[in-house]
Each structure stands twice: as structure tokens, then as C-alpha cells.
Scaffold this motif. Structure first.
Motif, short mmCIF file in Angstrom:
data_model
loop_
_atom_site.label_atom_id
_atom_site.label_comp_id
_atom_site.label_asym_id
_atom_site.label_seq_id
_atom_site.Cartn_x
_atom_site.Cartn_y
_atom_site.Cartn_z
N LEU A 117 -48.71 -1.36 6.93
CA LEU A 117 -49.20 -0.11 7.53
C LEU A 117 -49.92 0.71 6.48
N LEU A 118 -49.61 0.44 5.23
CA LEU A 118 -50.31 1.06 4.10
C LEU A 118 -50.53 -0.07 3.09
N GLU A 119 -51.76 -0.49 2.92
CA GLU A 119 -52.05 -1.53 1.94
C GLU A 119 -51.96 -0.92 0.55
N PRO A 120 -51.65 -1.73 -0.47
CA PRO A 120 -51.54 -1.19 -1.83
C PRO A 120 -52.76 -0.37 -2.25
N ASP A 121 -53.96 -0.84 -1.92
CA ASP A 121 -55.14 -0.07 -2.37
C ASP A 121 -55.30 1.23 -1.60
N ILE A 122 -54.77 1.28 -0.37
CA ILE A 122 -54.83 2.54 0.38
C ILE A 122 -53.84 3.54 -0.23
N VAL A 123 -52.67 3.04 -0.61
CA VAL A 123 -51.68 3.91 -1.26
C VAL A 123 -52.31 4.54 -2.51
N LYS A 124 -53.06 3.71 -3.20
CA LYS A 124 -53.72 4.20 -4.42
C LYS A 124 -54.78 5.24 -4.08
N SER A 125 -55.61 4.92 -3.08
CA SER A 125 -56.69 5.86 -2.79
C SER A 125 -56.16 7.16 -2.17
N LEU A 126 -55.00 7.08 -1.51
CA LEU A 126 -54.41 8.32 -0.97
C LEU A 126 -53.63 9.08 -2.04
N GLN A 127 -53.52 8.47 -3.20
CA GLN A 127 -52.74 9.05 -4.30
C GLN A 127 -51.32 9.36 -3.88
N VAL A 128 -50.68 8.33 -3.36
CA VAL A 128 -49.27 8.46 -2.97
C VAL A 128 -48.43 7.81 -4.06
#
Ligand SMILES: Cc1cc2nc3c(=O)[nH]c(=O)nc-3n(C[C@H](O)[C@H](O)[C@H](O)COP(=O)(O)OP(=O)(O)OC[C@H]3O[C@@H](n4cnc5c(N)ncnc54)[C@H](O)[C@@H]3O)c2cc1C
Ligand code: FES
Lengths: 400, 104
Positions: free
Chosen positions: A61-72
């Protein structure tokens, strides 16, 4: 407010991260999940993940690169063990303390257990374990004729297992599914060779058998419980938040502490669309919607949760979808889309549509269920004759 | 290179609705918008490959029948959870009441 902490790693938590950033929240976001994985999708775990030939990967539901780009900042494999509301911080199992400005509790629900010999299904590891056991000729006994139990029965029987479902009530899907539709599902299971034991009380469970009160003994290679899930409220309860069939929220998904919100399977809330009824919804789309409401309000909006609930289940080739509340309306109207596809509308005494349940092959009922959802959202009172007549498009009620 | 194929007649697609069109082993979705324009996209949802033609068209949006993912069918853009990948779109032209799509 500088720092939002999200406790949990499921759908509600994942959507919270996305929603915070899409509202332009510039502060820190920390997500803490006791699971080893980033948030992934649960519905496939009882369906495609069990049947797929190759070992399935979690569907993120959250790919690793999305987590990164969302700065989570994601802390995985570590549980929150305490919420300290006075110091406004959470304490993790590794003893670290993290301060929050606002907190979202999205801890989900845990399957009820039936003891050491009985498996349950909630996470990816559980699904991998079941995959190993769902092999041709294996005797699978499922306790509970609810959605998870029946989806497991469908998957196991597709794989050639010998499946028995034990249900204490006089019919399957007693909660939330009309009898007429439960019967269609029942017959489909029986047609697939699943043995459905209704009104059946269990006496004891051993490693390889379930003993019934009437003296019968059902042999089993694997026993699985599908007897519902309890909201994960421990942290909230110990922190002194109000609990009422889940962490009690108002219509803004705010708990009894104004800095703490909750969303998803762990909480109940006041549903303004349904006369202020307090509900707890264990449904995938609702976790997304509740999370969106919680975040909007956390960031200063005043948005009462109004999304009409929606749920689906897949068993064999049948698709079931329910919108609104099937158990609320005293009046039922049937609409037959075809020989196999049926929709029931659940109406209040004054004619307002409060729910609709549909069953049919594939996605045959999906469009009308969607339109029913829109009719419910608008509190419309269409004529019963027109609702029952499949040649009258439901869209016509929504125009004008 | 263009490869215009007849997908339907204009009457074959209702206003604010979708039609399934299968061709060359592939499946497509032909849309007619409320303002009476025609559009074409791949026929399967990018989430779990479900036929979009069973879904509901609302304005310029098609909602997937399976998990309610949404796409703007005029651009193919995915409009939120659970759909992440966009839908491929195809050029459409109308010639003497025929809806032609360019499969290049
Ligand atoms: C097998 C299965 C099939 C399903 N099928 C369907 C379906 O077909 N249709 C449908 O509408 N719905 C379905 N659902 C329901 C849907 O998946 C849930 O409603 C949804 O997952 C709820 O999301 P959530 O974020 O509230 O909770 P969850 O997804 O349960 O996530 C909660 C997270 O919080 C973590 N957590 C809990 N306590 C702590 C703590 N103290 N510290 C840190 N982390 C913690 C948990 O480990 C977990 O990661 C299904 C559920 C399951 C399990
Ligand atoms: S298959 Fe289309 S949203 Fe899941």
C-alpha cells in the motif's frame, strides 16, 4: 503542529501518510508498526494469495520509494507499548520515546483465538502458513461461517481440500448479510462439496480433531478460526481513552483526547449519514475513508465522516457487495438483474434507502451497488416499483 | 503509423456509459462522455485486471467494479487508491456514425 505519529501499519496508516502530504503537511511523519513489512493489502490473503501458483509477494500500500518521497520515518517490527498523553509521547517496545503533536491510532483488529491448535488469518505470515496446508486432499476444518471463514473455505475447496465449516448459528453470515443472499452463498459452498454444519456447538478442539457437543468428531489436518476480530484497543484503553466497541470517536474520527484520532478496524464512530448511529466498520474502503476524515480534521478542517460504507467478498465465481447497512431497513425490495444476479434494497419505513446487498457472478452487481450507494448518500426515496424493475436504470433516480 | 479500427457505432455506446470492445486478443473500453465525446482506453483495470466495462461512468470518471479504483478516461489518469498505474488511452475519431480507435 510539527509532528504526527501514526501507530499501525495497515490500510488506515498507509492512507494517513499519503493524505497528510496531499494536504501539504510539512512536518514530520512517523509510522510505527509491529509488523516487519511496510503496509500491504490484506484482502488478497484469503483469496488470490492462497490460490496463486507461485508464492505471492505482499501487495504494497506504500512502496519503499513512496515512503521515501513522502518523507515518512517508518519504524517497522516494533510495537508501541504506551501512549503517555500528559507528556504527549509514545513509548516503543525498544524503550525509545517519541513526542507527538497529533497522534493517529490505526492499530486494526486481531482475530479471536480458539487456543493453541487453531490457526487464524490476519497477516502475510498467516497466509503463507495456510498456503502450505491447503494441499489436495487435506482435511481443513474452519470454525465460523463469516466472511473470512467462507473465503477460506472457497480457496481451500478450489485447491482440492476436504473442507468443513462449523457455524454455531442457524445460518452463515448472520451478521450484516440478508438471509436470502446468505442462502445463495450457502448453496454455492455445498455445491462445491464443502460440508456446512449449522447450529453446531463445539465441545473441545485437539490438534487433529474437533469434537462436537452432539458427540460427533470431525477429523482435521488443519483447524482455522474465523470467528471475528476484536478491535486492538489496549493502548488506548490504558491511556484512559473512552472505549465503546472499539476506540470511541466522534463524527470527526477524534477520540476523547482532542489530539488523538483513530481510524479503521480499531475504532467506532458516529455516522452522521445514518442518524448518528455508532458503528465500527471492518472494511477495506472504509479504513481509507476514515483515515482521510481523521487527517483532514487533524489538520484543522471540520469534516464529519459521511462516506456510505461499502464492502465486498469474493467466493468462487460469486461477487458479493454490500453498501450502507443491510440490517437497518425494515422493508426489502428485490431487483433481479439476471437469473444469477440479485440486488436487495433495504428501506426505512419512510422509503429512504439505507442499504443494498448484491450477489452475482463476477462483477455483475457492481454498477447497481455503486448507484445504490449514491442513492443512499443522497437520502433518496425512489419508488419501490421502479427499484424492483431492472429496466429502470438506477441512474435515473440521481438525475435532476 | 496509424491503425484505425471500427470499435462501435455511435449509437452503440450510451451517453455517460462504457462499452467493451475486444480486438486482436486484447480488450478495450469505449466511453461516451456526458458532453457527447468519445474516448477509448485499455479495457482492464490496472489494479487487478478486471473489465472496466462493468463499472460505472460518472462524468469523466470510470469507477472500477471490483475495488472502486477510479480513472479519468479522457486522460487515462489513475485517480487514487488502489489504482496507481494510469490506463493507456487511444485516439478516437468519428466517421459517418462509426467510432474508430487508433491502435497504432
Ligand atoms: C484476510 C482478510 C481478508 C479481508 N478481505 C476483505 C474484503 O474482501 N473486503 C473488505 O472490504 N475488507 C476485507 N478485509 C478487511 C480489511 O482488510 C480491513 O478492514 C483493513 O485492513 C483495516 O485496516 P486498518 O488499517 O484499520 O487495520 P489493519 O490492516 O489490521 O492494520 C493494523 C496495523 O497495526 C499494527 N499494530 C497493532 N497494534 C500495534 C502496536 N501496539 N504498535 C505498532 N503497531 C501495531 C498491526 O500490526 C497492523 O499492521 C479483510 C481482512 C483480512 C484480514
Ligand atoms: S481491480 Fe480495479 S480497483 Fe482493484
Amino acid at each position: 503542529m510539527k509532528h504526527v505519529i501514526i501507530i499501525g501499519g495497515g490500510m488506515a496508516a498507509a492512507r494517513a501518510c499519503i493524505n497528510l502530504r496531499s494536504h501539504d503537511f510539512q512536518g514530520e511523519i512517523t509510522l510505527i508498526s509491529e509488523e516487519q513489512h511496510l503496509p500491504y493489502d490484506r484482502p488478497p490473503l484469503s483469496k488470490a494469495s492462497l490460490i496463486a501458483e507461485d508464492e505471492p509477494q505482499p501487495i504494497w500500500l506504500l512502496e519503499p520509494d513512496i515512503v521515501k518521497s513522502l518523507q515518512v520515518d517508518a519504524h517497522l517490527g516494533v510495537a508501541v507499548c504506551k501512549i503517555d498523553r500528559i507528556a504527549k509521547q509514545v513509548i516503543l517496545a525498544d524503550d525509545s520515546e517519541l513526542p507527538y503533536g497529533k497522534l493517529l491510532i490505526a492499530t486494526g483488529a486481531k482475530p479471536r483465538s480458539l487456543g493453541p491448535h487453531v490457526l487464524t488469518l490476519r497477516d502475510y505470515r498467516d497466509a503463507l502458513e495456510l498456503r502450505k496446508r491447503f494441499k489436495l486432499g487435506q482435511k481443513i476444518v474452519i470454525v465460523g461461517g463469516g466472511f473470512i471463514g467462507l473465503e477460506l473455505a472457497s480457496s481451500a475447496s478450489k485447491l482440492g481440500c476436504k473442507v468443513t465449516v462449523i457455524e454455531a448459528q442457524q445460518r452463515i453470515l448472520l451478521r450484516g448479510v440478508p438471509e436470502r443472499i446468505a442462502k445463495i452463498i450457502h448453496d454455492r459452498h455445498v455445491g462445491a462439496g464443502v460440508e456446512l454444519l449449522l447450529s453446531t456447538v463445539i465441545e473441545t478442539i485437539t490438534a487433529n480433531a474437533v469434537k462436537l457437543q452432539d458427540g460427533r468428531e470431525i477429523e482435521a489436518d488443519t483447524i482455522i478460526a474465523g470467528i471475528g476480530a476484536s478491535p486492538e484497543v489496549r493502548l488506548a484503553q490504558e491511556a484512559g481513552l473512552v472505549i465503546d466497541n472499539g476506540i470511541a470517536c466522534n463524527e470527526y474520527m477524534q477520540t476523547s483526547d482532542p489530539d488523538i484520532y483513530a481510524a479503521g478496524d480499531c475504532c467506532s464512530f458516529i455516522h452522521t449519514q445514518f442518524d448518528g448511529r455508532r458503528v465500527r466498520l471492518e472494511a477495506w474502503r472504509s479504513a481509507q475513508e476514515q483515515s482521510a476524515t481523521a487527517i483532514a480534521n487533524m489538520l484543522g478542517e471540520t469534516k464529519a465522516h459521511s462516506a456510505v460504507p461499502w464492502f465486498w467478498s469474493d467466493q468462487y465465481e460469486l461477487g458479493l457487495q454490500i453498501t450502507g447497512f443491510a440490517d437497518m431497513g425494515p422493508v426489502t425490495v428485490e431487483r433481479h438483474l439476471s437469473e444469477q444476479a440479485l440486488i436487495l434494497f433495504h428501506l426505512a419505513a419512510d422509503g429512504r434507502v439505507l442499504g443494498a446487498s448484491g450477489i452475482g457472478p463476477g462483477n455483475s452487481i457492481a454498477r447497481d451497488i455503486k448507484l445504490a450507494e449514491m442513492i443512499i448518500a443522497k437520502s433518496l426515496k425512489p419508488s419501490m416499483q421502479a427499484l424492483a424493475d431492472p429496466s429502470v436504470p438506477l441512474k435515473s433516480f440521481l438525475r435532476g | 503509423m496509424s491503425n484505425w479500427i471500427e470499435a462501435s457505432t455511435t449509437e452503440g455506446v450510451n451517453n455517460e456509459d462504457v462499452l467493451r470492445f475486444d480486438y486482436g486478443g486484447k480488450t478495450f473500453a469505449i466511453f461516451r462522455s456526458p458532453d457527447d465525446k468519445f474516448y477509448a482506453t485499455d479495457g482492464l483495470c490496472t489494479h487487478e485486471k478486471v473489465h472496466l466495462c462493468d463499472g460505472l461512468v460518472m462524468g469523466h470518471i470510470i469507477e472500477c467494479p471490483k475495488h472502486n479504483g477510479r480513472f479519468d478516461y479522457t486522460t487515462g489518469n489513475a485517480q487514487g487508491a488502489p489504482c496507481i498505474l494510469n490506463l493507456r488511452t487511444y485516439a478516437v475519431k468519428i466517421e459517418s456514425h462509426k467510432v474508430l480507435i487508433n491502435l497504432e
